[in-house]
Design a protein around this motif. Structure first.
Motif, PDB file in Angstrom:
ATOM      1  N   LEU A  30       0.782  -1.280   0.005  1.00 53.37           N
ATOM      2  CA  LEU A  30       0.106  -0.016   0.178  1.00 53.37           C
ATOM      3  C   LEU A  30       1.002   1.225  -0.006  1.00 53.37           C
ATOM      4  CD1 LEU A  30      -2.619  -0.924   2.688  1.00 53.37           C
ATOM      5  CD2 LEU A  30      -3.172  -0.813   0.404  1.00 53.37           C
ATOM      6  N   PRO A  31       0.378   2.390  -0.361  1.00 52.34           N
ATOM      7  CA  PRO A  31       1.147   3.771   0.018  1.00 52.34           C
ATOM      8  C   PRO A  31       1.735   3.852   1.064  1.00 52.34           C
ATOM      9  CG  PRO A  31      -0.895   3.993  -1.386  1.00 52.34           C
ATOM     10  CD  PRO A  31      -1.018   2.757  -0.905  1.00 52.34           C
ATOM     11  N   TYR A  32       2.618   4.641   1.451  1.00 54.50           N
ATOM     12  CA  TYR A  32       2.991   4.665   2.647  1.00 54.50           C
ATOM     13  C   TYR A  32       1.982   5.451   3.785  1.00 54.50           C
ATOM     14  CZ  TYR A  32       6.372   6.316   6.399  1.00 54.50           C
ATOM     15  OH  TYR A  32       6.980   6.301   7.653  1.00 54.50           O
ATOM     16  N   PRO A  33       1.894   5.022   5.036  1.00 55.13           N
ATOM     17  CA  PRO A  33       2.624   4.087   5.805  1.00 55.13           C
ATOM     18  C   PRO A  33       2.428   2.549   5.619  1.00 55.13           C
ATOM     19  CG  PRO A  33       1.197   4.974   7.267  1.00 55.13           C
ATOM     20  CD  PRO A  33       0.839   5.527   6.061  1.00 55.13           C
ATOM     21  N   GLY A  34       1.797   2.161   4.398  1.00 53.75           N
ATOM     22  CA  GLY A  34       1.607   0.787   4.379  1.00 53.75           C
ATOM     23  C   GLY A  34       2.983  -0.071   3.964  1.00 53.75           C
ATOM     24  N   PHE A  35       2.932  -1.252   3.632  1.00 45.37           N
ATOM     25  CA  PHE A  35       4.004  -2.032   3.304  1.00 45.37           C
ATOM     26  C   PHE A  35       4.243  -1.710   2.038  1.00 45.37           C
ATOM     27  CE2 PHE A  35       6.434  -5.704   1.874  1.00 45.37           C
ATOM     28  CZ  PHE A  35       6.784  -6.195   3.025  1.00 45.37           C
ATOM     29  N   PRO A  36       5.446  -1.363   1.765  1.00 48.35           N
ATOM     30  CA  PRO A  36       6.101  -0.708   0.247  1.00 48.35           C
ATOM     31  C   PRO A  36       6.136  -1.766  -0.689  1.00 48.35           C
ATOM     32  CG  PRO A  36       7.830  -0.740   2.131  1.00 48.35           C
ATOM     33  CD  PRO A  36       6.628  -1.140   2.755  1.00 48.35           C
ATOM     34  N   THR A  37       5.671  -1.440  -1.967  1.00 48.24           N
ATOM     35  CA  THR A  37       5.923  -2.495  -2.978  1.00 48.24           C
ATOM     36  C   THR A  37       7.254  -2.608  -3.295  1.00 48.24           C
ATOM     37  OG1 THR A  37       5.431  -2.505  -5.298  1.00 48.24           O
ATOM     38  CG2 THR A  37       5.644  -0.369  -4.624  1.00 48.24           C
ATOM     39  N   ASP A  38       8.087  -1.807  -2.922  1.00 47.98           N
ATOM     40  CA  ASP A  38       9.668  -1.925  -3.244  1.00 47.98           C
ATOM     41  C   ASP A  38      10.112  -3.189  -2.202  1.00 47.98           C
ATOM     42  OD1 ASP A  38       9.446  -0.207  -5.462  1.00 47.98           O
ATOM     43  OD2 ASP A  38      10.214   1.562  -4.182  1.00 47.98           O
ATOM     44  N   MET A  39       9.453  -3.589  -1.327  1.00 47.87           N
ATOM     45  CA  MET A  39       9.957  -4.623  -0.429  1.00 47.87           C
ATOM     46  C   MET A  39       9.183  -5.894  -0.765  1.00 47.87           C
ATOM     47  SD  MET A  39      12.391  -3.819   1.393  1.00 47.87           S
ATOM     48  CE  MET A  39      12.401  -5.249   2.414  1.00 47.87           C
ATOM     49  N   GLN A  40       8.218  -5.843  -1.657  1.00 50.02           N
ATOM     50  CA  GLN A  40       7.259  -7.151  -1.949  1.00 50.02           C
ATOM     51  C   GLN A  40       7.977  -8.226  -2.357  1.00 50.02           C
ATOM     52  OE1 GLN A  40       6.054  -9.386  -4.664  1.00 50.02           O
ATOM     53  NE2 GLN A  40       5.332  -7.545  -5.586  1.00 50.02           N
ATOM     54  N   ALA A  41       9.160  -8.133  -3.323  1.00 55.59           N
ATOM     55  CA  ALA A  41       9.758  -9.288  -3.811  1.00 55.59           C
ATOM     56  C   ALA A  41      10.634  -9.851  -2.900  1.00 55.59           C
ATOM     57  CB  ALA A  41      10.641  -8.663  -5.022  1.00 55.59           C
ATOM     58  N   GLN A  42      11.292  -9.046  -2.010  1.00 50.93           N
ATOM     59  CA  GLN A  42      12.218  -9.419  -0.990  1.00 50.93           C
ATOM     60  C   GLN A  42      11.432 -10.241   0.167  1.00 50.93           C
ATOM     61  OE1 GLN A  42      11.713  -6.584  -2.261  1.00 50.93           O
ATOM     62  NE2 GLN A  42      13.575  -5.197  -1.781  1.00 50.93           N
ATOM     63  N   MET A  43      10.502  -9.848   0.535  1.00 51.60           N
ATOM     64  CA  MET A  43       9.408 -10.524   1.206  1.00 51.60           C
ATOM     65  C   MET A  43       9.131 -11.716   0.843  1.00 51.60           C
ATOM     66  SD  MET A  43       8.467  -9.736   4.555  1.00 51.60           S
ATOM     67  CE  MET A  43       7.466 -10.539   5.461  1.00 51.60           C
ATOM     68  N   MET A  44       8.740 -11.755  -0.372  1.00 51.57           N
ATOM     69  CA  MET A  44       8.435 -13.054  -0.902  1.00 51.57           C
ATOM     70  C   MET A  44       9.345 -14.086  -1.036  1.00 51.57           C
ATOM     71  SD  MET A  44       6.607 -14.074  -4.690  1.00 51.57           S
ATOM     72  CE  MET A  44       5.507 -12.615  -4.613  1.00 51.57           C
TER      73      MET A  44
ATOM     74  N   MET B 222      17.403 -14.918 -13.924  1.00 52.53           N
ATOM     75  CA  MET B 222      17.713 -13.730 -14.791  1.00 52.53           C
ATOM     76  C   MET B 222      16.953 -12.641 -13.712  1.00 52.53           C
ATOM     77  SD  MET B 222      17.522 -13.283 -18.718  1.00 52.53           S
ATOM     78  CE  MET B 222      16.155 -14.030 -18.953  1.00 52.53           C
ATOM     79  N   ALA B 223      17.653 -11.493 -13.635  1.00 48.40           N
ATOM     80  CA  ALA B 223      17.203 -10.255 -12.804  1.00 48.40           C
ATOM     81  C   ALA B 223      16.064  -9.427 -13.747  1.00 48.40           C
ATOM     82  CB  ALA B 223      18.213  -9.490 -12.358  1.00 48.40           C
ATOM     83  N   SER B 224      15.141  -9.094 -13.432  1.00 53.94           N
ATOM     84  CA  SER B 224      14.215  -8.534 -14.393  1.00 53.94           C
ATOM     85  C   SER B 224      14.149  -7.098 -13.966  1.00 53.94           C
ATOM     86  CB  SER B 224      12.769  -9.117 -14.336  1.00 53.94           C
ATOM     87  OG  SER B 224      12.371  -9.086 -13.298  1.00 53.94           O
ATOM     88  N   ASP B 225      14.028  -6.664 -12.914  1.00 50.82           N
ATOM     89  CA  ASP B 225      13.945  -5.130 -12.251  1.00 50.82           C
ATOM     90  C   ASP B 225      14.683  -5.181 -11.085  1.00 50.82           C
ATOM     91  OD1 ASP B 225      11.094  -6.156 -11.175  1.00 50.82           O
ATOM     92  OD2 ASP B 225      11.935  -4.674  -9.824  1.00 50.82           O
ATOM     93  N   LEU B 226      14.826  -3.799 -10.722  1.00 49.65           N
ATOM     94  CA  LEU B 226      15.722  -3.473  -9.418  1.00 49.65           C
ATOM     95  C   LEU B 226      15.566  -4.553  -8.017  1.00 49.65           C
ATOM     96  CD1 LEU B 226      17.669  -1.879  -7.703  1.00 49.65           C
ATOM     97  CD2 LEU B 226      16.097  -0.114  -7.828  1.00 49.65           C
ATOM     98  N   ARG B 227      14.131  -4.578  -7.533  1.00 49.82           N
ATOM     99  CA  ARG B 227      13.790  -5.234  -6.483  1.00 49.82           C
ATOM    100  C   ARG B 227      13.721  -6.749  -6.709  1.00 49.82           C
ATOM    101  NH1 ARG B 227      15.621  -0.972  -3.776  1.00 49.82           N
ATOM    102  NH2 ARG B 227      14.665   0.938  -4.687  1.00 49.82           N
ATOM    103  N   ALA B 228      13.334  -7.047  -7.801  1.00 48.80           N
ATOM    104  CA  ALA B 228      13.217  -8.723  -8.110  1.00 48.80           C
ATOM    105  C   ALA B 228      14.643  -9.132  -8.127  1.00 48.80           C
ATOM    106  CB  ALA B 228      12.705  -8.714  -9.693  1.00 48.80           C
ATOM    107  N   SER B 229      15.368  -8.318  -8.644  1.00 43.63           N
ATOM    108  CA  SER B 229      17.138  -8.859  -8.641  1.00 43.63           C
ATOM    109  C   SER B 229      17.385  -9.216  -7.374  1.00 43.63           C
ATOM    110  CB  SER B 229      17.968  -7.743  -9.073  1.00 43.63           C
ATOM    111  OG  SER B 229      17.556  -7.137 -10.319  1.00 43.63           O
ATOM    112  N   ALA B 230      17.070  -8.072  -6.283  1.00 45.89           N
ATOM    113  CA  ALA B 230      17.400  -8.282  -4.907  1.00 45.89           C
ATOM    114  C   ALA B 230      16.742  -9.427  -4.195  1.00 45.89           C
ATOM    115  CB  ALA B 230      16.886  -7.055  -3.931  1.00 45.89           C
TER     116      ALA B 230
END
Ligand code: EPZ
Length: 421
Positions: free
Chosen positions: A300-314, A369-377
């Motif tokens: 969700l938008p801030y202060p929700g859980f950031p989309t930029d952390m979704q892939a790492q959490m997965m 294969m990395a596809s975008d920044l956070r997916a790579s992380a």
């Protein structure tokens, strides 16, 4: 193209220094276009996106350079230009945030429309709606946003789209409004820490902004802004990424120069899974001693859980026994990492904008294969615990947003190296 080779299985331990926030630096660098005086921006990491923004500022007639974590920008008054070319904008969408400052300062802007994006549909209609409301005459011509105005005028703008507020949309409209005549009210403004950081930079330049950190910004336009010396906030997404990297290996990390205040939702979810997170003499300590528990996460938008952390959490949930559900409410198609994680033995099923993750006992290393920044992380995180060797190609995505990730992880005990090609 460089690759990362990871031999999984080592427990991460030790201290890691968190860099300055990339997503603060980029709009702040664009904001230097609003003044005729030099600016100094500190705590700027040496990243590909930062160098792209420097090239863009240079092409707009500014002197710009990075040295020792500091960016120096100086306008060359007579040489200012208002064209942001396709070859730069196409490599970095954040280039679009020069539009507001150029229109406000030079009364003209021609900025290439950003192209397609692997994380899904990313329109800029809210940016254009806000700038038109301020009195910008805007047309799309030959793939460019062509904008002009005699003088921007303050007004009331509702800046919400189908997925809520827009981070760079708010940044663009706020940067235009600070030099508009009269008062602007931005309703449904984004209040991510990076937007707050930009607002604080503008305040220091002499802008008049009220409601910072809320969804309603009230801006009283000023005639001119001055050059400033400013230090950007720590990168909450990089910090969250290292928290998860530590947790997945059962490690014990100290994060230095990170700010827990910006990480409420991530810390809350990680604690729910069983990760211990505490402050320790001004630093953050992240420890995992027990088995992890599955969770439900919705971005969700801030202060929700950031989309930029979704892939790492997965990635973390792939080895957490039980069923976790991760729902993406910002970019419903941001799941490019799912197929790659499944290639490593994960069991993830997509159901619309949700990923259902069934935790497995272990992952096995594979070429991915990395596809975008956070997916790579996320792939790096998975590689840290996978059995055997993981080879991640196309890591230029990672270099856009993580400073020397393989060096920081090696220092913590990971077996990871970069293969130059
Ligand atoms: C910023 O992008 C970040 N980029 C992204 O980080 C981040 O994922 C995103 O905010 C969401 O937090 C930078 O700060 C440089 P938005 P931005 O406008 O501002 C829709 C990373 O990995 N929308 O807040 O471009 C949009 O499609 C990057 O570091 C409209 O409908 O994102 C999305 O669904 C990736 N119309 C939602 O709003 C618009 O005009 C939020 O996007 C603009 C956006």
């Amino acid at each position: 193209m460089d690759k990362l080779i990871i031999e999984g299985g080592n427990v991460l331990k030790g201290e890691v220094e968190i860099s300055g926030a990339k997503n603060s630096c980029l709009p702040i660098m664009a904001a230097t276009l609003l003044t005729d005086e030099p600016c100094v921006i500190r705590n700027v990491p040496p990243l590909r996106d930062i160098y792209t923004m420097i090239r863009l500022l240079k092409s707009l007639g500014m002197k710009a350079e990075w040295s020792n974590y500091t960016v120096f920008v100086e306008p060359r008054r007579k040489q200012r230009k208002y064209l942001a070319p396709y070859h730069l904008v196409k490599t970095m969408r954040a280039s679009v945030c020069v539009l507001g400052p150029l229109l406000a300062k030079l009364h003209k802007a021609e900025v290439s429309m950003p192209g397609g994006c692997v994380i899904g549909h990313r329109p800029i209609d809210l940016h254009l709606k806000g700038l038109s409301a301020l009195g910008g005459e805007i047309n799309i011509e030959h793939g460019y946003v062509v904008a002009k105005t005699k003088q921007l005028k303050g007004t009331r703008i509702y800046l919400g789209g189908p997925f809520g507020s827009s981070v760079l949309g708010t940044a663009n409209v706020m940067m235009a409004a600070v030099l508009a005549k009269g008062k602007t009210l931005i309703e449904n403004a984004a209040c991510e820490p990076e937007v707050v950081d930009l607002a604080n930079f503008l305040l220091k330049m002499g802008a008049k902004i009220k409601g910072i950190n809320t969804h309603i910004l009230e801006i009283e336009g000023v005639k001119e802004l001055k050059g400033v010396d400013y230090t950007v906030i720590p990168d909450r997404i990089e910090a969250g990424t290292y928290m998860i990297a530590g947790a997945i290996t059962g490690g014990d990390l100290i994060l230095k120069s990170a700010n827990l205040e910006h990480m409420g939702a991530v810390v809350d979810k990680l604690r729910q899974t069983g990760v211990e997170i505490n402050t320790d003499q001004g630093n953050i300590r992240v420890k995992r001693r027990k088995e992890l528990k599955p969770v439900e996460v919705t971005t969700l938008p801030y202060p929700g859980f950031p989309t930029d952390m979704q892939a790492q959490m997965m990635a973390l949930m792939t080895v957490t026994e039980g069923i976790s559900v991760i729902t993406e409410k910002i970019y419903p198609d941001r799941f490019m990492h799912v197929a790659e994680l499944n290639r490593m033995g994960a069991e993830i099923m997509l159901e619309g904008a949700s990923a259902i993750v069934k935790g497995v006992k272990s992952l096995s290393g594979a070429p991915v294969m990395a596809s975008d920044l956070r997916a790579s992380a996320a792939l790096v995180i998975a590689g840290l615990v996978a059995r055997g060797k993981t080879e991640i190609s196309r890591i230029y995505h990672l270099d856009r947003g993580y400073e020397a990730m393989e060096k920081k992880l090696s220092k913590l005990g990971a077996r990871i190296r970069r293969l130059k090609e």
